[in-house]
Design an enzyme around this catalytic site. Structure first.
Site, PDB file in Angstrom:
ATOM      1  N   TYR A 161       0.839  -1.203   0.000  1.00  0.00           N
ATOM      2  CA  TYR A 161       0.000   0.000   0.000  1.00  0.00           C
ATOM      3  C   TYR A 161       0.875   1.255   0.000  1.00  0.00           C
ATOM      4  CZ  TYR A 161      -3.707   3.205   1.665  1.00  0.00           C
ATOM      5  OH  TYR A 161      -4.607   4.241   1.818  1.00  0.00           O
ATOM      6  N   GLY A 168       3.029   1.431  -3.097  1.00  0.00           N
ATOM      7  CA  GLY A 168       2.134   1.603  -4.253  1.00  0.00           C
ATOM      8  C   GLY A 168       1.669   3.046  -4.344  1.00  0.00           C
ATOM      9  N   LYS A 169       1.317   3.609  -3.191  1.00  0.00           N
ATOM     10  CA  LYS A 169       0.840   4.992  -3.163  1.00  0.00           C
ATOM     11  C   LYS A 169       1.981   5.962  -3.470  1.00  0.00           C
ATOM     12  CE  LYS A 169      -3.597   4.888  -1.959  1.00  0.00           C
ATOM     13  NZ  LYS A 169      -4.657   5.621  -2.675  1.00  0.00           N
ATOM     14  N   GLN A 214      -0.149   4.028  20.799  1.00  0.00           N
ATOM     15  CA  GLN A 214       0.080   4.570  19.443  1.00  0.00           C
ATOM     16  C   GLN A 214      -1.026   5.574  19.138  1.00  0.00           C
ATOM     17  OE1 GLN A 214      -1.115   1.539  20.105  1.00  0.00           O
ATOM     18  NE2 GLN A 214      -2.202   0.596  18.406  1.00  0.00           N
ATOM     19  N   ARG A 249       0.948   9.593  14.463  1.00  0.00           N
ATOM     20  CA  ARG A 249       0.567  10.180  13.180  1.00  0.00           C
ATOM     21  C   ARG A 249      -0.271  11.422  13.436  1.00  0.00           C
ATOM     22  NH1 ARG A 249      -2.409   6.173   9.601  1.00  0.00           N
ATOM     23  NH2 ARG A 249      -0.411   5.344   8.990  1.00  0.00           N
TER      24      ARG A 249
END
Ligand code: NAD
Ligand code: UDP
Length: 323
Positions: free
Chosen positions: A145, A148-149, A209, A278
């Site tokens: 992913y 690919g991105k 997280q 994130r």
């Protein structure tokens, strides 16, 4: 003037909302999807509209359509979905981008590509600005992913430089809301389903997280604004809500808002390469799009929980056994 607009992945969670918005705006909308991680019920309400049509097609195969704009969303997005057939995931990102860009070049269409915060991998800089080049493991389970991105972004900018295609790239951070697939295995859908059934809330790792969750209406607004900018700014631009929460905090909010009797439990260790933190730096989106999210997590969760309560979960087909 009415535009002819193609939305690849248009039957999915975000795609169906983009289609809905464009149809309401009176545009001539073509939704293309192979229904791998979605189902027709997401676009059922649009099927009878004269300015909407659905094409069941796989973006890894070329398609020739006369359109003015393309929103390129086709790609499984939940970890369980994109890891189910990783080779296909990479093909979808890369061949899908090549097919969309080749078509756009021929008919001189604008292309908006939906990239992801996953291009930053497990980030060592926090929050993440667009200038950060990321920390991706190229051979891990998430690489199909992430890489690919990343390759799709490369293709966007090469078609821009080499062929003058008008491209725009947005990097989407975790987005949630009504119509997300209840069995996609993502954290918001898992926690809400579990809470509504009074089952254990399954935290992976110790729950420290973090993620930053954007409500879908905010996201759709930013994407449309990006497409509608005059030529010039191609991005990439981060789109997300900077409000950062640990996964444990998310679990607590879901339990509280839904009034659930669920227990919060550590269900398994943190999956391999699972990013520890994130958070988007959205300064660029504020400057270029005049945009920032309006919907706080608590409000968005309440709306999403309401939607989960209102649907028949048995009417959804689990796309993969990975949830
Ligand atoms: P989704 O799985 O609901 O939507 C993806 C759609 O693409 C589905 O309808 C699926 O059937 C379709 N699709 C998959 N492979 C295809 C193929 N080969 N040919 C044609 N259609 C195909 O997920 P979503 O959350 O709506 O994500 C939409 C896009 O936004 C994806 O490209 C995803 O990578 C990106 N994105 C989403 C998030 C998020 O948090 N929701 C975050 C970052 C990026
Ligand atoms: N997660 C979790 N319990 C679940 C599903 C996910 O603790 O039932 C965690 C997952 O390990 C990750 C975070 O929640 O740390 C977000 O996972 P998700 O699959 O929603 O998206 P990601 O941002 O990892 O692509």
């Amino acid at each position: 003037m009415i535009k002819r607009i193609l939305v690849t992945g248009g039957a999915g969670f975000l795609g169906s909302h983009i289609c809905e918005r464009l149809v309401a705006d009176g545009q001539d909308v073509i939704c293309l999807d192979n229904l791998f991680t979605s189902q027709k019920s997401n676009i059922e309400h649009l099927l009878g509209r004269s300015n909407f049509e659905f094409i069941r097609h796989d973006v890894t195969h070329p398609i020739f359509l006369e359109v003015d704009e393309v929103y390129n969303l086709a790609c499984p997005a939940a970890p369980g979905h994109y890891q189910f057939n990783p080779i296909k995931t990479m093909k979808t990102s890369v061949l899908g981008a090549i097919n969309v860009l080749g078509m756009a070049k021929r008919v001189k269409a604008k292309v908006l590509h939906t990239s992801t915060s996953e291009v930053y991998g497990d980030p060592t800089i926090h929050p993440q600005p667009e200038s950060y080049r990321g920390n991706v493991n190229p051979i891990g389970p998430r690489a199909c992913y992430d890489e690919g991105k990343r390759a799709a972004e490369t293709l966007m900018f090469d078609y821009k430089r080499q062929n003058g295609v008008d491209v725009r790239v947005v990097r989407i951070f975790n987005t949630y809301g009504p119509r997300m697939h209840p069995y996609d295995g993502r954290v918001v859908s898992n926690f809400i389903r579990q809470a509504l059934a009074d089952e254990d809330i399954t935290i992976y790792g110790d729950g420290s997280q973090s993620r930053s969750f954007c409500y879908r209406d905010d996201l759709v607004e930013a994407i449309i604004r990006m497409m509608d900018l005059p030529p010039g700014f191609a991005g990439p631009v981060n789109i997300g809500n900077p409000g950062e929460f640990t996964i444990r905090e998310l679990a607590e909010q879901v339990v509280e808002i839904s009034g659930s009797k669920s227990q919060i439990v550590v269900a398994r260790p943190l999956p391999e390469d699972d990013p520890l933190q994130r958070q988007p730096d959205i300064s660029l989106a504020k400057e270029k799009l005049g945009w920032e999210p309006q919907i706080a997590l608590r409000e968005g969760l309440a709306k999403t929980i309401e939607w989960f309560r209102s649907v028949d979960l048995d009417a959804f087909r689990a796309p993969t056994p990975n949830y």
